[in-house]
Scaffold this motif. Structure first.
Motif, PDB file in Angstrom:
ATOM      1  N   SER A   1     -11.430 -14.164 -52.482  1.00 15.33           N
ATOM      2  CA  SER A   1     -10.127 -14.770 -52.189  1.00 15.33           C
ATOM      3  C   SER A   1     -10.070 -16.205 -52.696  1.00 15.33           C
ATOM      4  CB  SER A   1      -9.857 -14.733 -50.688  1.00 15.33           C
ATOM      5  OG  SER A   1      -9.761 -13.400 -50.235  1.00 15.33           O
ATOM      6  N   TYR A   2     -11.154 -16.944 -52.506  1.00 13.22           N
ATOM      7  CA  TYR A   2     -11.194 -18.327 -53.004  1.00 13.22           C
ATOM      8  C   TYR A   2     -11.121 -18.362 -54.530  1.00 13.22           C
ATOM      9  CZ  TYR A   2     -12.242 -19.906 -48.303  1.00 13.22           C
ATOM     10  OH  TYR A   2     -12.173 -20.166 -46.964  1.00 13.22           O
ATOM     11  N   VAL A   3     -11.809 -17.435 -55.189  1.00 10.35           N
ATOM     12  CA  VAL A   3     -11.733 -17.340 -56.653  1.00 10.35           C
ATOM     13  C   VAL A   3     -10.291 -17.057 -57.070  1.00 10.35           C
ATOM     14  CG1 VAL A   3     -12.447 -15.933 -58.643  1.00 10.35           C
ATOM     15  CG2 VAL A   3     -14.151 -16.687 -56.978  1.00 10.35           C
ATOM     16  N   GLY A   4      -9.622 -16.164 -56.361  1.00  9.79           N
ATOM     17  CA  GLY A   4      -8.228 -15.856 -56.652  1.00  9.79           C
ATOM     18  C   GLY A   4      -7.309 -17.053 -56.463  1.00  9.79           C
ATOM     19  N   PHE A   5      -7.572 -17.845 -55.434  1.00  9.99           N
ATOM     20  CA  PHE A   5      -6.769 -19.057 -55.219  1.00  9.99           C
ATOM     21  C   PHE A   5      -6.955 -20.052 -56.364  1.00  9.99           C
ATOM     22  CE2 PHE A   5      -6.630 -18.039 -50.528  1.00  9.99           C
ATOM     23  CZ  PHE A   5      -5.254 -17.879 -50.483  1.00  9.99           C
ATOM     24  N   VAL A   6      -8.167 -20.185 -56.854  1.00  6.63           N
ATOM     25  CA  VAL A   6      -8.406 -21.089 -57.993  1.00  6.63           C
ATOM     26  C   VAL A   6      -7.674 -20.559 -59.226  1.00  6.63           C
ATOM     27  CG1 VAL A   6     -10.162 -22.053 -59.537  1.00  6.63           C
ATOM     28  CG2 VAL A   6     -10.600 -21.941 -57.075  1.00  6.63           C
ATOM     29  N   GLY A   7      -7.717 -19.244 -59.436  1.00 11.92           N
ATOM     30  CA  GLY A   7      -6.981 -18.651 -60.551  1.00 11.92           C
ATOM     31  C   GLY A   7      -5.485 -18.882 -60.433  1.00 11.92           C
ATOM     32  N   THR A   8      -4.971 -18.740 -59.233  1.00 11.02           N
ATOM     33  CA  THR A   8      -3.547 -19.008 -59.000  1.00 11.02           C
ATOM     34  C   THR A   8      -3.211 -20.462 -59.314  1.00 11.02           C
ATOM     35  OG1 THR A   8      -3.433 -17.299 -57.301  1.00 11.02           O
ATOM     36  CG2 THR A   8      -1.734 -19.003 -57.234  1.00 11.02           C
ATOM     37  N   ALA A   9      -4.074 -21.371 -58.885  1.00 12.87           N
ATOM     38  CA  ALA A   9      -3.865 -22.796 -59.161  1.00 12.87           C
ATOM     39  C   ALA A   9      -3.864 -23.062 -60.665  1.00 12.87           C
ATOM     40  CB  ALA A   9      -4.935 -23.634 -58.461  1.00 12.87           C
TER      41      ALA A   9
ATOM     42  N   VAL B   1      -2.692  -5.160 -63.420  1.00  9.36           N
ATOM     43  CA  VAL B   1      -2.015  -4.907 -64.698  1.00  9.36           C
ATOM     44  C   VAL B   1      -1.322  -6.181 -65.180  1.00  9.36           C
ATOM     45  CG1 VAL B   1      -0.110  -3.628 -65.781  1.00  9.36           C
ATOM     46  CG2 VAL B   1      -1.757  -2.428 -64.326  1.00  9.36           C
ATOM     47  N   LEU B   2      -0.665  -6.887 -64.272  1.00  9.29           N
ATOM     48  CA  LEU B   2      -0.010  -8.140 -64.631  1.00  9.29           C
ATOM     49  C   LEU B   2      -1.009  -9.130 -65.217  1.00  9.29           C
ATOM     50  CD1 LEU B   2       2.461 -10.085 -64.522  1.00  9.29           C
ATOM     51  CD2 LEU B   2       1.687 -10.699 -62.236  1.00  9.29           C
ATOM     52  N   GLU B   3      -2.170  -9.257 -64.606  1.00 11.63           N
ATOM     53  CA  GLU B   3      -3.186 -10.193 -65.108  1.00 11.63           C
ATOM     54  C   GLU B   3      -3.704  -9.762 -66.473  1.00 11.63           C
ATOM     55  OE1 GLU B   3      -3.393 -13.092 -63.872  1.00 11.63           O
ATOM     56  OE2 GLU B   3      -2.101 -12.410 -62.245  1.00 11.63           O
TER      57      GLU B   3
ATOM     58  N   LEU C   1      -9.915 -15.394 -63.489  1.00  9.13           N
ATOM     59  CA  LEU C   1     -10.316 -15.607 -62.095  1.00  9.13           C
ATOM     60  C   LEU C   1      -9.563 -14.676 -61.151  1.00  9.13           C
ATOM     61  CD1 LEU C   1     -10.589 -19.482 -62.150  1.00  9.13           C
ATOM     62  CD2 LEU C   1     -12.481 -17.864 -61.907  1.00  9.13           C
ATOM     63  N   LEU C   2      -8.283 -14.511 -61.392  1.00  9.43           N
ATOM     64  CA  LEU C   2      -7.513 -13.586 -60.559  1.00  9.43           C
ATOM     65  C   LEU C   2      -7.979 -12.146 -60.754  1.00  9.43           C
ATOM     66  CD1 LEU C   2      -4.012 -15.217 -60.746  1.00  9.43           C
ATOM     67  CD2 LEU C   2      -5.187 -14.536 -58.654  1.00  9.43           C
ATOM     68  N   THR C   3      -8.387 -11.809 -61.959  1.00 12.97           N
ATOM     69  CA  THR C   3      -8.903 -10.463 -62.207  1.00 12.97           C
ATOM     70  C   THR C   3     -10.182 -10.221 -61.415  1.00 12.97           C
ATOM     71  OG1 THR C   3      -7.880 -10.348 -64.387  1.00 12.97           O
ATOM     72  CG2 THR C   3      -9.755  -8.885 -63.996  1.00 12.97           C
ATOM     73  N   VAL C   4     -11.055 -11.226 -61.368  1.00 11.21           N
ATOM     74  CA  VAL C   4     -12.278 -11.104 -60.567  1.00 11.21           C
ATOM     75  C   VAL C   4     -11.909 -10.839 -59.110  1.00 11.21           C
ATOM     76  CG1 VAL C   4     -14.263 -12.380 -59.665  1.00 11.21           C
ATOM     77  CG2 VAL C   4     -13.723 -12.478 -62.100  1.00 11.21           C
ATOM     78  N   SER C   5     -10.981 -11.614 -58.597  1.00  7.59           N
ATOM     79  CA  SER C   5     -10.546 -11.439 -57.217  1.00  7.59           C
ATOM     80  C   SER C   5      -9.945 -10.049 -57.000  1.00  7.59           C
ATOM     81  CB  SER C   5      -9.529 -12.513 -56.848  1.00  7.59           C
ATOM     82  OG  SER C   5      -9.029 -12.332 -55.552  1.00  7.59           O
ATOM     83  N   LEU C   6      -9.143  -9.599 -57.960  1.00 10.50           N
ATOM     84  CA  LEU C   6      -8.476  -8.305 -57.827  1.00 10.50           C
ATOM     85  C   LEU C   6      -9.424  -7.129 -58.009  1.00 10.50           C
ATOM     86  CD1 LEU C   6      -5.178  -9.201 -59.665  1.00 10.50           C
ATOM     87  CD2 LEU C   6      -5.396  -8.545 -57.258  1.00 10.50           C
ATOM     88  N   MET C   7     -10.558  -7.351 -58.613  1.00 12.57           N
ATOM     89  CA  MET C   7     -11.550  -6.279 -58.721  1.00 12.57           C
ATOM     90  C   MET C   7     -12.194  -6.019 -57.352  1.00 12.57           C
ATOM     91  SD  MET C   7     -11.337  -5.244 -61.797  1.00 12.57           S
ATOM     92  CE  MET C   7     -12.763  -4.236 -62.072  1.00 12.57           C
ATOM     93  N   VAL C   8     -12.225  -7.050 -56.513  1.00 13.37           N
ATOM     94  CA  VAL C   8     -12.771  -6.902 -55.159  1.00 13.37           C
ATOM     95  C   VAL C   8     -11.691  -6.407 -54.208  1.00 13.37           C
ATOM     96  CG1 VAL C   8     -13.832  -8.141 -53.229  1.00 13.37           C
ATOM     97  CG2 VAL C   8     -14.533  -8.665 -55.574  1.00 13.37           C
ATOM     98  N   HIS C   9     -10.528  -7.024 -54.291  1.00 16.20           N
ATOM     99  CA  HIS C   9      -9.384  -6.659 -53.440  1.00 16.20           C
ATOM    100  C   HIS C   9      -8.324  -6.029 -54.342  1.00 16.20           C
ATOM    101  CE1 HIS C   9     -11.206  -8.946 -50.233  1.00 16.20           C
ATOM    102  NE2 HIS C   9     -11.279  -9.999 -51.021  1.00 16.20           N
ATOM    103  N   THR C  10      -8.533  -4.779 -54.675  1.00 14.51           N
ATOM    104  CA  THR C  10      -7.723  -4.119 -55.696  1.00 14.51           C
ATOM    105  C   THR C  10      -6.249  -4.038 -55.305  1.00 14.51           C
ATOM    106  OG1 THR C  10      -9.637  -2.799 -56.272  1.00 14.51           O
ATOM    107  CG2 THR C  10      -7.526  -2.067 -57.131  1.00 14.51           C
ATOM    108  N   ASN C  11      -5.428  -4.508 -56.224  1.00 13.38           N
ATOM    109  CA  ASN C  11      -3.981  -4.389 -56.156  1.00 13.38           C
ATOM    110  C   ASN C  11      -3.567  -4.060 -57.589  1.00 13.38           C
ATOM    111  OD1 ASN C  11      -1.235  -5.022 -56.476  1.00 13.38           O
ATOM    112  ND2 ASN C  11      -1.276  -6.472 -54.787  1.00 13.38           N
ATOM    113  N   TRP C  12      -3.343  -2.778 -57.870  1.00  7.55           N
ATOM    114  CA  TRP C  12      -3.156  -2.332 -59.244  1.00  7.55           C
ATOM    115  C   TRP C  12      -1.997  -3.007 -59.980  1.00  7.55           C
ATOM    116  CZ3 TRP C  12      -6.969  -0.517 -61.772  1.00  7.55           C
ATOM    117  CH2 TRP C  12      -7.984   0.138 -61.109  1.00  7.55           C
TER     118      TRP C  12
END
Length: 90
Positions: free
Chosen positions: A9-17, A62-64, A47-58
């Motif tokens: 989740s933290y990795v995803g937040f950094v990707g979002t930033a 795809v967007l990433e 970074l968001l892809t890494v996060s989404l590989m753990v917390h999958t949201n298809w």
């Protein structure tokens, strides 16, 4: 109830930033450097892809993928333009 955040989740937040920061950079700077713009966007997508590989949201995954592809295209386009500019006779 607030769930505990894990490392993904933290990795995803950094990707979002990164992606938000790149968009702000594009908006605020008169002549944005394409390497900064697309490089930061690509980093954010990765970074968001890494996060989404753990917390999958298809749909988001795809967007990433598209976001990363567009950023890679932008980087190649900027490299081609710089190469043309550097080899141009003065």
């Amino acid at each position: 109830m607030i769930a505990d955040l894990d490392w993904a989740s933290y990795v995803g937040f950094v990707g979002t930033a990164c992606i938000i920061g790149a968009y702000a950079y594009l908006t605020y700077v008169e002549k944005p450097n394409p390497f900064v713009l697309h490089g930061v966007n690509l980093s954010g997508a990765a970074l968001l892809t890494v996060s989404l590989m753990v917390h999958t949201n298809w749909p988001s995954l795809v967007l990433e993928g598209f976001w990363a592809a567009i950023a890679i295209f932008g980087l190649f386009k900027a490299l081609r333009a710089r190469k043309r500019r550097d080899t141009k006779p003065t």
